[in-house]
Design a protein around this motif. Structure first.
Motif, PDB file in Angstrom:
ATOM      1  N   UNK A 282      54.375 -24.145 104.402  1.00  0.00           N
ATOM      2  CA  UNK A 282      54.571 -25.602 104.402  1.00  0.00           C
ATOM      3  C   UNK A 282      55.054 -26.055 103.039  1.00  0.00           C
ATOM      4  N   UNK A 283      55.693 -27.202 103.020  1.00  0.00           N
ATOM      5  CA  UNK A 283      56.258 -27.741 101.777  1.00  0.00           C
ATOM      6  C   UNK A 283      55.160 -27.903 100.728  1.00  0.00           C
ATOM      7  N   UNK A 284      55.453 -27.471  99.517  1.00  0.00           N
ATOM      8  CA  UNK A 284      54.518 -27.623  98.401  1.00  0.00           C
ATOM      9  C   UNK A 284      53.556 -26.478  98.216  1.00  0.00           C
ATOM     10  N   UNK A 285      53.521 -25.516  99.155  1.00  0.00           N
ATOM     11  CA  UNK A 285      52.616 -24.386  99.021  1.00  0.00           C
ATOM     12  C   UNK A 285      53.204 -23.344  98.066  1.00  0.00           C
ATOM     13  N   UNK A 286      52.323 -22.629  97.405  1.00  0.00           N
ATOM     14  CA  UNK A 286      52.743 -21.550  96.508  1.00  0.00           C
ATOM     15  C   UNK A 286      51.731 -20.419  96.612  1.00  0.00           C
ATOM     16  N   UNK A 287      52.121 -19.256  96.068  1.00  0.00           N
ATOM     17  CA  UNK A 287      51.260 -18.086  96.147  1.00  0.00           C
ATOM     18  C   UNK A 287      51.445 -17.230  94.900  1.00  0.00           C
ATOM     19  N   UNK A 288      50.337 -16.863  94.272  1.00  0.00           N
ATOM     20  CA  UNK A 288      50.351 -15.885  93.189  1.00  0.00           C
ATOM     21  C   UNK A 288      50.227 -14.505  93.829  1.00  0.00           C
ATOM     22  N   UNK A 293      53.578 -12.538  90.158  1.00  0.00           N
ATOM     23  CA  UNK A 293      54.648 -13.536  90.228  1.00  0.00           C
ATOM     24  C   UNK A 293      54.224 -14.647  91.175  1.00  0.00           C
ATOM     25  N   UNK A 294      54.441 -15.889  90.753  1.00  0.00           N
ATOM     26  CA  UNK A 294      54.118 -17.044  91.583  1.00  0.00           C
ATOM     27  C   UNK A 294      55.348 -17.452  92.377  1.00  0.00           C
ATOM     28  N   UNK A 295      55.186 -17.572  93.688  1.00  0.00           N
ATOM     29  CA  UNK A 295      56.296 -17.892  94.576  1.00  0.00           C
ATOM     30  C   UNK A 295      56.117 -19.308  95.102  1.00  0.00           C
ATOM     31  N   UNK A 296      57.167 -20.131  94.947  1.00  0.00           N
ATOM     32  CA  UNK A 296      57.180 -21.457  95.567  1.00  0.00           C
ATOM     33  C   UNK A 296      57.694 -21.275  96.992  1.00  0.00           C
ATOM     34  N   UNK A 316      55.345  -8.821 103.339  1.00  0.00           N
ATOM     35  CA  UNK A 316      55.925  -8.558 102.019  1.00  0.00           C
ATOM     36  C   UNK A 316      54.859  -8.171 101.003  1.00  0.00           C
ATOM     37  N   UNK A 317      53.927  -9.074 100.725  1.00  0.00           N
ATOM     38  CA  UNK A 317      52.948  -8.778  99.674  1.00  0.00           C
ATOM     39  C   UNK A 317      51.746  -9.699  99.803  1.00  0.00           C
ATOM     40  N   UNK A 318      50.583  -9.145  99.432  1.00  0.00           N
ATOM     41  CA  UNK A 318      49.361  -9.925  99.438  1.00  0.00           C
ATOM     42  C   UNK A 318      49.246 -10.820  98.212  1.00  0.00           C
ATOM     43  N   UNK A 319      48.265 -11.711  98.262  1.00  0.00           N
ATOM     44  CA  UNK A 319      48.021 -12.622  97.148  1.00  0.00           C
ATOM     45  C   UNK A 319      46.995 -12.059  96.182  1.00  0.00           C
ATOM     46  N   UNK A 320      47.155 -12.390  94.913  1.00  0.00           N
ATOM     47  CA  UNK A 320      46.257 -11.888  93.883  1.00  0.00           C
ATOM     48  C   UNK A 320      44.841 -12.431  94.058  1.00  0.00           C
TER      49      UNK A 320
END
Length: 785
Positions: A282-288, A293-296, A316-320
């Motif tokens: 969703x718009x505005x979400x991000x993930x470390x 690396x932080x992804x918008x 792709x990849x899990x979150x820290x």
């Protein structure tokens, strides 16, 4: 993909050596890029236990040890490793041993104390180890056994270059399945038994992105010891597959990925709020991410989320923040199928990738997820302990396999080998393909792990692979051949190339895709034919002239300090037409620098217009060209001429425009030409004529004309009025100066006359000369006296 040969042979062990196995896989389409030894060659190293260890009397850093190598007698060895101690078991090189780099072990004295061998570190054996000092072995390592046998160092590491259509080969399971099909050897897969749940804990699973995620399974495992050590056998297989050991839980998920081909992930259960949802971001979400690396996130990204936050990038990849650490006590294992189109390209857009995305974007077996999570659960319980809950599963839209028909006759036609339906059936069965046969037509159902079988040709390729490409005969094609007609009126292009090479030009071949700037500069073309998908920004349009490529070659040669450049190119250009496009062929040349290579016998003079004009005339011969002043975007406004043959413009010749000389940073202007290849290759039919036995007659005609009257105009007028006896008219002198008025010039022509049947007399010559003079007078010329 990299893997250990010993690991593969634990699944399938054909009667082939390493080289033969490598050749088999390569010829079957799973190209073996390289095979390397797991450890360098060495011999005479066995497992020993340190029984005594005392300080060396003459050296502070040395220890005198006595070790048991399984012979019943203790061997004295001087050692300087900091971790040597009584009771440790380590590799021991005895006298006669040969270590990597041909280092031979002999009895010696170290600071006066006898040493009969060497206790070894991993580095000294060519086996990387994190330990500073000796390689420490488990307490149950058998004394006296060869360290190569104990550690399985007589192993080969295979690296496969898997094509994008064969994602099923990105695992030990897949490669073993392939080897079994190719060789007929027995496949011995790891037995995977369902793990009975011992607790009732679960987390709800919901799939919102149903087209992107076809299946999602999750399982809670509580009370694990995440700090437990990864078993040596698993760590070894991971390392020999190019993965470093991180922690037991992470190593297990990586191991299942390599073994089964199913990407997996483990979350820290304490960091999950509520249930699991697979949805679009969703718009505005991000993930470390785990790579820090932080992804918008955007709505095109598939995510795994709980009730409060995003936990991972799907496929792709899990979150820290939700990852497992050595302090984790409870974990949540996930195993999922993501559609290739939902993952393809996403990792590259983010600037990083992973082993998971590499597999998902090519296609993962959509029936493998439950087996993978059961396998991972068993490994977690065996290595880290704990109690497992039931598997929670949600199924959405899975791929559908359409039946593909394979005709026996079509196989024979494509491969050139008449295989019987029984032979084809055997091959399909070995590949794990379900089929039915009716009227010599197979109806084949592709298995869930094969994403590349969609049409009949795919099945023919499978038959060819297993049958063996090297068994398909390479019969030479048979056909009736005849010499093609070579019209006398058409000169071969190869002959033109030889002609230009003989005139000191070198051929170049440049791209038909060019920089848009070249088209504007050298062709004045603001509407160039643009490519829809250019391979580079500076190659975005199709060329309409060859001049840009030649100038680029000149720039490259000048940058490399070449003092003299003469190049040509014969190729197509691309022009807009009323309906579609035209692709005429052109020949163009460029000359720059001295007229001749540096030498003692000739003065250094720069090549000029007339040097290149001579080359153009040689190309057009026997056609006679006319040159008229012209204007062209690429050429100097006062040093440019159009080339005309039989009244038709066929090309242009001139010196490069000073503006482009400066813009392209050239020391001086080159001279260029560009001609229509169709005109250059055309020639008139050869006519045989007798050679006259009679003397020719020569008359000279000196004329005064205005400066603006060209010699070409006079020659054209002469040709129109020439008598049959006139065989040649040539300009031999141009004079300006004393005796010639201002604004005038003197042109002198030689006129040769000859007849095949008699000697010419004045009565024959004078009328012919008067006709030529009259033609000159009509152009305003005066007879010079």
């Amino acid at each position: 993909m990299q893997f250990s040969e010993q690991w593969l042979r634990s699944w399938v062990n054909p009667a082939l050596n390493t080289e033969q196995l490598s050749e088999l896989l390569t010829m079957a389409g799973l190209e073996v890029e390289e095979t390397v030894a797991a450890a360098p060659a060495f011999s005479g190293v066995v497992i020993a236990e340190v029984k005594e260890c005392v300080k060396h009397e003459n050296a502070d850093r040395l220890r005198v040890t006595k070790v048991d190598v399984g012979t019943g007698e203790l061997v004295q060895i001087v050692c300087g490793a900091p971790n040597v101690a009584v009771g440790v078991r380590v590799p021991c090189a005895l006298p006669g041993a040969v270590l990597p780099c041909d280092f031979k072990i002999k009895p010696t004295k170290m600071r006066g104390v006898e040493s009969n061998g060497m206790l070894c570190s991993g580095k000294e054996l060519g086996v990387p180890e994190d330990v500073d000092g000796l390689m420490l072995l488990p307490a149950d390592a058998p004394l006296g056994q060869s360290i190569r046998d104990y550690l399985g160092l007589d192993d080969q590491l295979f690296t496969l270059k898997i094509t994008p259509n064969r994602a099923d080969g990105l695992s030990i399971r897949g490669v073993a399945r392939e080897v079994a099909a190719l060789t007929g050897a027995e496949l011995q897969p790891v037995a995977i038994e369902p793990v009975a749940p011992s607790i009732d804990d679960t987390r709800s699973v919901k799939i919102e992105a149903r087209e992107a995620c076809g299946r999602y399974l999750g399982r809670v495992v509580k009370g694990v010891n995440a700090a437990a050590a990864t078993p040596a056998w698993m760590r070894q297989r991971l390392e020999r597959s190019g993965l470093r050991s991180i922690s037991a839980i992470v190593d297990i998920t990586n191991y299942v990925l390599l073994e089964q081909g199913q990407p997996m992930h483990a979350f820290d259960l304490a960091k999950i709020d509520g249930g699991i949802t697979v949805r679009q971001a969703r718009a505005g979400e991000s993930l470390l991410c785990l790579n820090e690396k932080t992804v918008e996130l955007q709505d095109k990204h598939l995510v795994i989320a709980d009730d409060a936050k995003v936990l991972a990038l799907g496929g792709i990849m899990g979150g820290e923040l939700s990852g497992v650490t050595t302090a984790s006590a409870d974990i949540f294992l996930e195993s999922a199928f993501f559609a290739p189109k939902a993952i393809a390209g996403r990792a590259r857009e983010l600037g990083f990738g992973s082993d998971s995305s590499f597999r998902y974007e090519r296609g993962v077996d959509f029936q493998l997820q439950r087996e993978a999570i059961e396998r991972a659960t068993r490994l977690v319980l065996d290595i880290c302990g704990g109690a497992a809950g039931p598997v929670v599963e949600e199924v959405a839209e899975l791929p559908r396999r359409q039946a593909v028909q394979l005709r026996v006759a079509r196989v024979a036609k494509v491969l050139g080998v008449a295989l019987s339906s029984q032979e084809i059936a055997e091959i399909l069965g070995r590949l794990g393909l379900e089929f039915s046969l009716a009227d010599e037509v197979f109806t084949v159902q592709a298995p869930s792990f094969r994403f590349d079988i969609e049409i009949e040709e795919d099945l023919i390729e499978e038959v060819a692979r297993v049958y063996g490409y090297n068994r398909i005969p390479d019969d030479a094609p048979r056909s009736s051949m005849r010499m093609l007609r070579q019209p006398e009126e058409l000169r071969p292009v190869e002959q033109l190339r030889h002609l230009l090479a003989a005139r000191d030009y070198q051929e170049v071949v440049s791209y038909a895709f060019v920089d848009e700037r070249w088209e504007r500069d050298f062709a004045g073309n603001d509407k160039a034919i643009r490519l829809q998908n250019p391979i580079a920004s500076q190659m975005s349009v199709m060329r309409s002239t060859l001049i840009g490529g030649l100038v680029d070659v000149l720039v490259g040669n000048i940058n490399r300090k070449q003092p003299r450049v003469r190049v040509f190119e014969a190729a197509r250009v691309f022009l807009r037409a009323e309906q579609g496009f035209e692709q005429p062929e052109k020949v163009a040349g460029l000359a720059w620098g001295p007229r001749l290579p540096e030498q003692w016998g000739a003065k250094a003079e720069r090549v000029d217009f007339f040097d290149v004009k001579a080359d153009v005339e040689a190309l057009l011969y026997p056609a006679a060209a006319e040159y008229r002043k012209a204007s062209h975007p690429a050429f100097h406004p006062g040093r440019c001429a159009e080339v005309r043959v039989d009244g038709e413009t066929v090309g242009v010749i001139g010196e490069l425009h000073p503006q482009w000389v400066q813009a392209y940073d050239l020391p001086s202007a080159p001279v260029l030409f560009e001609l229509d290849l169709a005109i250059v290759t055309a020639r008139s039919r050869i006519k045989a004529q007798p050679v006259s036995k009679f003397q020719p007659v020569r008359r000279d005609l000196a004329l005064l004309v205005d400066e603006q009257v060209s010699a070409a105009a006079l020659l054209a007028a002469f040709q129109a009025k020439r008598a049959d006896i006139v065989t040649e008219i040539a300009l031999f002198d141009v004079y300006r100066g004393k005796g010639v008025a201002e604004g005038k010039k003197s042109l002198a022509f030689s006129v040769l006359m000859q007849d095949n049947s008699r000697t010419l007399t004045d009565e024959d010559v004078e009328p012919a000369m008067q006709a030529l003079l009259q033609a000159a007078l009509e152009l305003g010329a005066q007879l010079r006296v």
